[in-house]
Write a protein that holds these residues in place. Structure first.
Motif, PDB file in Angstrom:
ATOM      1  N   SER A  44      -6.988 -59.020 -61.613  1.00  0.00           N
ATOM      2  CA  SER A  44      -8.209 -58.561 -60.976  1.00  0.00           C
ATOM      3  C   SER A  44      -7.991 -57.190 -60.368  1.00  0.00           C
ATOM      4  O   SER A  44      -6.879 -56.788 -60.065  1.00  0.00           O
ATOM      5  CB  SER A  44      -8.626 -59.556 -59.890  1.00  0.00           C
ATOM      6  OG  SER A  44      -7.612 -59.663 -58.909  1.00  0.00           O
ATOM      7  N   SER A  45      -9.057 -56.473 -60.199  1.00  0.00           N
ATOM      8  CA  SER A  45      -9.005 -55.137 -59.633  1.00  0.00           C
ATOM      9  C   SER A  45      -8.860 -55.210 -58.115  1.00  0.00           C
ATOM     10  O   SER A  45      -9.613 -55.895 -57.432  1.00  0.00           O
ATOM     11  CB  SER A  45     -10.285 -54.378 -59.995  1.00  0.00           C
ATOM     12  OG  SER A  45     -10.435 -53.251 -59.176  1.00  0.00           O
ATOM     13  N   GLU A  48     -11.962 -53.851 -56.593  1.00  0.00           N
ATOM     14  CA  GLU A  48     -13.082 -54.781 -56.657  1.00  0.00           C
ATOM     15  C   GLU A  48     -12.958 -55.847 -55.564  1.00  0.00           C
ATOM     16  O   GLU A  48     -13.958 -56.236 -54.936  1.00  0.00           O
ATOM     17  CB  GLU A  48     -13.139 -55.438 -58.039  1.00  0.00           C
ATOM     18  CG  GLU A  48     -14.540 -55.696 -58.529  1.00  0.00           C
ATOM     19  CD  GLU A  48     -14.635 -55.680 -60.039  1.00  0.00           C
ATOM     20  OE1 GLU A  48     -15.692 -55.263 -60.531  1.00  0.00           O
ATOM     21  OE2 GLU A  48     -13.668 -56.095 -60.705  1.00  0.00           O
ATOM     22  N   GLU A  49     -11.734 -56.312 -55.351  1.00  0.00           N
ATOM     23  CA  GLU A  49     -11.517 -57.308 -54.303  1.00  0.00           C
ATOM     24  C   GLU A  49     -11.854 -56.733 -52.924  1.00  0.00           C
ATOM     25  O   GLU A  49     -12.493 -57.395 -52.098  1.00  0.00           O
ATOM     26  CB  GLU A  49     -10.069 -57.782 -54.335  1.00  0.00           C
ATOM     27  CG  GLU A  49      -9.712 -58.626 -55.559  1.00  0.00           C
ATOM     28  CD  GLU A  49      -8.249 -59.027 -55.567  1.00  0.00           C
ATOM     29  OE1 GLU A  49      -7.547 -58.687 -54.595  1.00  0.00           O
ATOM     30  OE2 GLU A  49      -7.816 -59.656 -56.543  1.00  0.00           O
ATOM     31  N   LYS A 105     -15.442 -52.161 -64.907  1.00  0.00           N
ATOM     32  CA  LYS A 105     -14.186 -52.392 -64.187  1.00  0.00           C
ATOM     33  C   LYS A 105     -13.781 -51.100 -63.485  1.00  0.00           C
ATOM     34  O   LYS A 105     -13.663 -50.052 -64.127  1.00  0.00           O
ATOM     35  CB  LYS A 105     -13.091 -52.834 -65.149  1.00  0.00           C
ATOM     36  CG  LYS A 105     -11.783 -53.184 -64.438  1.00  0.00           C
ATOM     37  CD  LYS A 105     -10.770 -53.772 -65.404  1.00  0.00           C
ATOM     38  CE  LYS A 105      -9.481 -54.151 -64.671  1.00  0.00           C
ATOM     39  NZ  LYS A 105      -8.489 -54.754 -65.570  1.00  0.00           N
TER      40      LYS A 105
END
Length: 432
Positions: A44-45, A48-49, A105
């Motif tokens: 996961s990025s 993004e988190e 993304k």
């Protein structure tokens, strides 16, 4: 004869142990590479988190095929590279936004500008945020880290020093703070802003710069409230300059420091002409180094006022250095008509490169030297400046040889991912 299967499988027992070991290592490496790629695609990025914790953070999605240039480090996301912006309400100038590829993304984050052709200035990439998330999506922390890094770099270059207290502390993209320039003159920091985000974070920038050792005053430019006084004196290579903070650029061409020093190594016993001399930087170096006679020419009366005061400050012999107000082209044409020649000619005009260089070559003694400069990014990046100089030599009927090629001083770092930051070209030529 050694025979192996074309692909896959296990090597037969007859294969020597060394070959079997190599095959095993290759298989292991291939498996590791595949696992790494799979992990990278599935992880996961970090951005993004972190963005999930901040409501209302917009995402600027790039067009297909436009991502790699920014992944490679170019900080200026131009509007033509943007496919869409996700977020309601839409971001305002100065807001932190995510920058994402076509799959949405994130590849990094930056600061948005709703009216500029550069709609985002990238500040940090996803890979950097993954390595060290402490500054991710946090402009205050990033500013502190980047300014601290810039200070450390200048200290490693020996700046400031006992004989130089004028230098560039932050060089925009070169220090990964696109749109921000900070020049230091003695205990004064001149901050030049060319981006909306810089204005938004003015208070934080001023605070951090004021904490740099030796800084007692901050001048913000081009703010309307900048003070109009002159009288600030700085030192460079042991020469004292009076600097006007309302003059050209931030008030002093700190990028030419190393080139001015090089001129001092060539000037002893020479006659020197400094064309478009501004406040006399090159001329003063030549005179202090022992030139027999130095003349500086400039069309700006205020610049020459500084230059003449700089003669006094440095206790130079006014009989050996003088400054004349006038047009560079007219002066050189007059000198040519009177067959006046100089051993060393310095030419740093910003326009009409071919004509001015052709004239400058005609006032150089045969076998003498010409140092010519261009601060045009287009000329430097295209490689056209040297071709223009060669054309000027043909026009002047002279032959030239390049002795030295240089650019801005080392306190003006360039990010190779943003070559547009390279603007200054400096050539030393032998003219015959």
């Amino acid at each position: 004869m050694l025979r192996l299967r074309a692909c896959g499988g296990t090597a037969p027992a007859s294969v020597p142990a060394l070959v079997r070991a190599r095959l095993a290592r290759r298989a292991s490496s291939a498996a590791y590479a595949e696992a790494t790629v799979a992990a990278a695609s599935s992880c996961s990025s970090v951005l993004e988190e972190l963005a999930a914790e901040r409501r209302g953070l917009a995402k600027v999605v790039l067009k297909k095929g436009k991502t790699q240039i920014f992944r490679d480090g170019s900080p200026m996301v131009y509007s033509g590279a943007v496919d869409r912006i996700i977020g309601r309400p839409p971001p305002k100038s100065g807001d932190v936004v995510l920058v994402a590829d076509g799959t949405e993304k994130p590849i990094g984050w930056g600061l948005y500008n709703s009216v500029s052709m550069f709609c985002v200035r990238l500040m940090q990439l996803e890979e950097e945020a993954r390595r060290d998330p402490t500054c991710a999506l946090n402009m205050e922390r990033l500013l502190k880290a980047r300014i601290s890094s810039a200070v450390d770099l200048r200290r490693s270059l020996g700046l400031p020093s006992a004989d130089t207290n004028a230098y560039r502390l932050i060089n925009s993209e070169g220090d990964r703070l696109s749109g921000l320039i900070v020049d230091i003159f003695a205990d004064v920091a001149v901050i030049a802003s060319s981006a909306a985000w810089v204005e938004k974070y003015r208070q934080e920038i001023q605070f951090l710069v004021s904490k740099v050792n030796g800084i007692n005053h901050i001048k913000w430019r081009p703010s309307a409230d900048i003070l109009k006084e002159e009288g600030l004196d700085v030192m460079e290579n042991g020469i004292v300059y009076l600097v006007s903070l309302v003059g050209q650029k931030t008030g002093f061409y700190a990028d030419q420091r190393e080139n001015r020093h090089f001129v001092s190594l060539l000037s002893k016993g020479q006659t020197v002409l400094d064309i478009c001399c501004y406040s006399g930087g090159f001329a003063l170096n030549a005179s202090k180094a022992g030139a027999d006679n130095v003349i500086g020419i400039d069309s700006s009366g205020s610049a020459l006022d500084l230059a003449n005061k700089n003669i006094i400050f440095n206790e130079l012999n006014p009989g050996r250095i003088s400054f004349i107000k006038g047009d560079a082209t007219a002066f050189m044409k007059g000198a040519i008509s009177k067959n006046e020649l100089w051993d060393l000619v310095l030419q740093s005009a910003s326009g009409m490169y071919r004509n001015l260089n052709a004239l400058a070559m005609q006032v150089v003694q045969p076998g003498g030297l010409l140092m010519t400069c261009s601060c045009s990014g287009a000329m430097t990046q295209s490689g056209m400046f040297l071709k223009t100089i060669q054309g000027a030599a043909s026009m002047a009927g002279r032959k030239i040889t390049v002795l030295r090629q240089a650019g801005a001083a080392c306190d003006h770092p360039i990010d190779p991912a943003y070559p547009e930051g390279q603007y200054l070209s400096n050539y030393l030529l032998r003219v015959v």
